[in-house]
Each structure stands twice: as C-alpha cells, then as structure tokens.
Scaffold this motif. Structure first.
Motif, PDB file in Angstrom:
ATOM      1  N   TYR A 283       2.226   0.976   9.822  1.00 30.77           N
ATOM      2  CA  TYR A 283       1.102   1.834  10.226  1.00 30.77           C
ATOM      3  C   TYR A 283       1.621   2.828  11.246  1.00 30.77           C
ATOM      4  CZ  TYR A 283      -1.560  -0.975   7.226  1.00 30.77           C
ATOM      5  OH  TYR A 283      -2.003  -1.575   6.074  1.00 30.77           O
TER       6      TYR A 283
ATOM      7  N   TYR B  83      10.341   5.014   5.878  1.00 29.32           N
ATOM      8  CA  TYR B  83      10.737   4.526   4.542  1.00 29.32           C
ATOM      9  C   TYR B  83      12.223   4.188   4.516  1.00 29.32           C
ATOM     10  CZ  TYR B  83       6.245   5.512   2.342  1.00 29.32           C
ATOM     11  OH  TYR B  83       4.932   5.476   1.996  1.00 29.32           O
TER      12      TYR B  83
ATOM     13  N   LEU C  11       4.450  -3.306   5.370  1.00 27.58           N
ATOM     14  CA  LEU C  11       3.512  -2.209   5.633  1.00 27.58           C
ATOM     15  C   LEU C  11       3.724  -1.661   7.033  1.00 27.58           C
ATOM     16  CD1 LEU C  11       0.266  -3.786   4.144  1.00 27.58           C
ATOM     17  CD2 LEU C  11       1.919  -2.285   3.016  1.00 27.58           C
TER      18      LEU C  11
ATOM     19  N   ASN D 127       7.688   9.599   9.270  1.00 22.99           N
ATOM     20  CA  ASN D 127       7.303   8.990   8.003  1.00 22.99           C
ATOM     21  C   ASN D 127       8.537   8.754   7.133  1.00 22.99           C
ATOM     22  OD1 ASN D 127       6.347   9.358   5.005  1.00 22.99           O
ATOM     23  ND2 ASN D 127       4.545   8.714   6.177  1.00 22.99           N
TER      24      ASN D 127
ATOM     25  N   LYS E 173       4.532  -6.997   0.604  1.00 24.30           N
ATOM     26  CA  LYS E 173       5.001  -5.644   0.954  1.00 24.30           C
ATOM     27  C   LYS E 173       5.129  -5.478   2.476  1.00 24.30           C
ATOM     28  CE  LYS E 173       3.800  -2.638  -2.879  1.00 24.30           C
ATOM     29  NZ  LYS E 173       4.172  -3.631  -3.857  1.00 24.30           N
TER      30      LYS E 173
ATOM     31  N   THR F  81       3.877  -6.720   8.636  1.00 21.05           N
ATOM     32  CA  THR F  81       3.020  -5.608   9.063  1.00 21.05           C
ATOM     33  C   THR F  81       3.565  -5.126  10.409  1.00 21.05           C
ATOM     34  OG1 THR F  81       1.104  -6.719   8.075  1.00 21.05           O
ATOM     35  CG2 THR F  81       0.641  -4.910   9.596  1.00 21.05           C
TER      36      THR F  81
ATOM     37  N   ALA G 210      10.432   0.243   5.226  1.00 20.77           N
ATOM     38  CA  ALA G 210       9.009   0.009   4.931  1.00 20.77           C
ATOM     39  C   ALA G 210       8.758   0.218   3.440  1.00 20.77           C
ATOM     40  CB  ALA G 210       8.142   0.960   5.750  1.00 20.77           C
ATOM     41  N   ASP G 211       7.915  -0.631   2.850  1.00 20.27           N
ATOM     42  CA  ASP G 211       7.555  -0.427   1.437  1.00 20.27           C
ATOM     43  C   ASP G 211       6.421   0.581   1.314  1.00 20.27           C
ATOM     44  OD1 ASP G 211       9.358  -2.330   0.347  1.00 20.27           O
ATOM     45  OD2 ASP G 211       8.036  -3.934   1.069  1.00 20.27           O
ATOM     46  N   HIS G 212       5.565   0.607   2.317  1.00 17.64           N
ATOM     47  CA  HIS G 212       4.443   1.552   2.276  1.00 17.64           C
ATOM     48  C   HIS G 212       4.078   1.936   3.709  1.00 17.64           C
ATOM     49  CE1 HIS G 212       1.045   3.591   0.494  1.00 17.64           C
ATOM     50  NE2 HIS G 212       0.312   3.139   1.486  1.00 17.64           N
ATOM     51  N   ILE G 213       3.761   3.226   3.907  1.00 14.47           N
ATOM     52  CA  ILE G 213       3.399   3.699   5.248  1.00 14.47           C
ATOM     53  C   ILE G 213       2.033   4.371   5.176  1.00 14.47           C
ATOM     54  CG2 ILE G 213       4.049   5.196   7.182  1.00 14.47           C
ATOM     55  CD1 ILE G 213       6.956   5.002   6.281  1.00 14.47           C
ATOM     56  N   CYS G 214       1.146   3.965   6.060  1.00 10.71           N
ATOM     57  CA  CYS G 214      -0.137   4.656   6.226  1.00 10.71           C
ATOM     58  C   CYS G 214      -0.037   5.463   7.509  1.00 10.71           C
ATOM     59  CB  CYS G 214      -1.293   3.670   6.348  1.00 10.71           C
ATOM     60  SG  CYS G 214      -1.613   2.843   4.810  1.00 10.71           S
ATOM     61  N   SER G 215      -0.220   6.787   7.412  1.00  9.10           N
ATOM     62  CA  SER G 215      -0.060   7.660   8.581  1.00  9.10           C
ATOM     63  C   SER G 215      -1.419   8.127   9.072  1.00  9.10           C
ATOM     64  CB  SER G 215       0.779   8.883   8.202  1.00  9.10           C
ATOM     65  OG  SER G 215       2.025   8.476   7.691  1.00  9.10           O
TER      66      SER G 215
END
Ligand SMILES: NC(=O)c1ccc[n+]([C@@H]2O[C@H](COP(=O)([O-])OP(=O)(O)OC[C@H]3O[C@@H](n4cnc5c(N)ncnc54)[C@H](OP(=O)(O)O)[C@@H]3O)[C@@H](O)[C@H]2O)c1
Length: 286
Positions: A6, A23, A4, A19, A2, A60, A27-32
């Motif tokens: 940050y 996407y 990722l 955010n 994935k 990453t 990005a497949d996944h975002i941590c905010s």
C-alpha cells in the motif's frame, strides 16, 4: 498469498518512481493512494492490519512517500498509531527518496574509512535528503553543519532533526556560493543536497581547500550541484580530494530501495526509517 504493498503518498498524485521500485522490490500488487494525511489514513491502515491471519500479515506492507518530510512523518506516526498487539504490518518511510538517497551517499562516503571526528557541511541540508544525510553522518561520529538560504528555514530543519533523531547540527545561513564557500572552510567532508539543477559551489571554491577530503553531490539534473564533480564519480581523485557524483551512488540508492521493499515482506513488524535503511546500505555498499 500475494505480496500487497500500500503506497501512501502525501502528494495529490502518488509517485510513479516509488511505484516502479515497489514492483522491482518484489511486491505482487501495489495500491497507490495520494493526498493522504494523518486524519484520513486510519481506515486504510485498518484494512491492512485486520485482513490476514497473523502468520500471513507479513505479505501486506505500507510505503510512505511524498514531497514533504514533515507531512510524511506525521503520516508515519498516524499509521503506527493504529497498530496494536499483533495487528501491524511493516512500514517503510522514504519521502522524496530522502532515506535511500542519504543512506547510499553516506554509505559510500564511509565505505572503507572512518569518518569519526571529522567535520561535515551538508549544503542545502534543509531539504529531505540533506536532513537525513545529516542524521546518518552524525551516526558515523561526524560533526555536522547544514546550510540553507534563510536562517529561519535552516534552523527549522535543525530543530526537526533534533526532535526526531536527537542529533545536534549547526545551522548556517548561506544564500550565495561565496557564503557557502566560507561555510565549508575547515570541513573535511562536504555533501551537496540542493534542489535539482542548482549549483551550490564552484570548482575553484573547493579545489583550493586544504582541509577537504571527501566531496559528494546528490543533484543528478544538470548543471551539477558542485561544479567539477562528474555525475558517475565514485571516489575519483581530484585536487587531493575524493569525489562522489549522483550516479556514483545512485545505483546503490536504487538497490537499497528495492532491498528494503523486499525486507518489508519478511516480517510484519518492521519500521524502516533512516537508521534501518542505512543499515541496509552499509551491508550492500562495495
Ligand atoms: N542521486 C540520487 O540517486 C538522487 C535521488 C533522489 C534525489 N536526488 C537529488 O538530491 C537532491 C536533494 O533532494 P531533496 O528532495 O532534498 O531536494 P529539494 O527539497 O528539492 O531541495 C533541497 C534544498 O535545496 C535548496 N534550494 C532550493 N532552491 C535553491 C536555489 N535556487 N538556490 C540554492 N538552494 C536552493 C533548499 O534549501 P533552502 O530553501 O533552505 O535554501 C532546499 O531545502 C536533489 O537535487 C534531488 O534531485 C538524487
């Protein structure tokens, strides 16, 4: 594996805009994370750089945002300070959309013409977008002045531009429209980067200028930052000048932001700041 992202934000609440574009950029996944600063970001960076094998680290990446450019720059420096040898991931800096907005605006102004040797005034150039626009106009060989309402604030912006990018700009105190009209006398380029909904120049104050050739406004919230520029203008001719409105280069700004996010996942050692993001904008502008 994935992709990722940050999202490190200096504001308490991380930007929803950044955010969503994260996407849309792939990005497949975002941590905010909000409320980040140079002293609390270290463990988060270590988590990003120590977890994946060298060939996989490009999956990453880190995005730095927030409303304050100085705080964002301190955060960027702290993030980069944790990198060593191959233990690094790609980073993009775009506090308040400063780099992507400035890059899109200047790329449109410079598209198909040389700006070298011209004189530009960035109205309200003390803010995030204005400071980065000054840097990018200087790269095109333009002589820059920036205005602000208080000399101390505009001089602080001038000093910050010099310290970060080695670019010299002139600082002008211009608290009223009348003083801003005086500041643009003799300039061939004017770019307004004032706060949302603030009018910095009235129509008659630029229409009569004989020197002015290119006029752009970044403010997308009515009323316009420069009266008489249409929101979607993109090289519209008026009174012998070419006009660029906020939506005229806003589509490029968003496309550049997305393209830069996508680039982050191509290798693990990119730092995308003003100049790198401008390269992307110049390659995309049509
Ligand atoms: N078109 C797009 O795609 C796009 C994307 C992002 C942002 N934007 C817009 O770009 C503009 C610049 O963004 P930014 O983040 O750099 O803006 P900002 O930090 O909110 O404001 C820029 C400058 O405006 C001046 N200002 C504030 N209130 C004022 C007032 N009442 N009268 C005169 N000047 C005032 C301030 O300078 P002094 O205090 O030194 O006077 C400030 O440094 C904003 O309008 C933003 O909405 C457009």
């Amino acid at each position: 594996m994935k992709k990722l992202l940050y999202q490190f934000d200096t504001d308490p609440l991380p930007s929803v805009f950044d955010n969503v574009v994260g996407y849309d950029g792939g990005a497949d996944h975002i941590c905010s994370y909000g409320g980040l600063h140079a002293r609390n970001v270290g463990p988060l960076v270590e988590g990003a750089i120590f977890t994946r094998a060298p060939k996989d680290k490009k999956n990453t990446a880190i995005f730095i945002g927030g409303g304050s450019v100085p705080q964002g720059e301190a955060l960027l420096d702290a993030v980069r300070g944790k990198f060593f040898a191959k233990f690094r991931v790609s980073v993009m800096f775009d506090c308040n959309g400063s780099n992507t907005t400035a890059a899109a605006a200047v790329a449109c102004l410079a598209h198909g013409r040389s700006l070298a040797g011209k004189r530009a005034v960035v109205l309200a150039g003390s803010g995030p977008v204005g400071q980065r626009a000054a840097v990018l106009l200087a790269r095109e060989g333009v002589q820059i002045s920036i205005t602000g309402r208080k000399l101390a604030i505009v001089e602080a912006a001038r000093d910050s531009i010099r310290a970060r990018f080695g670019v010299e700009v002139r600082a002008i105190e211009a608290p009223t429209n009348r003083e801003r009209a005086a500041a643009i006398e003799g300039a061939q380029i004017v770019l307004a980067t004032g706060a949302a909904g603030i009018t910095l120049l009235e129509a008659a104050q630029w229409q009569s200028s004989t020197a002015l050739q290119l006029l752009a406004d970044a403010n997308a919230s009515p009323p316009a930052g420069v009266e008489g520029i249409g929101m979607s203008d993109r090289g519209a001719a008026s009174h012998g000048k070419l006009l660029f409105g906020p939506l005229g280069f806003g589509a490029l700004k968003l496309a550049v932001h997305r393209a830069c996010i996508a680039r982050l996942f191509e290798q693990n050692d990119l730092v995308l700041d003003a100049n790198e993001i401008y390269d992307v904008a110049k390659a995309m502008v049509v």
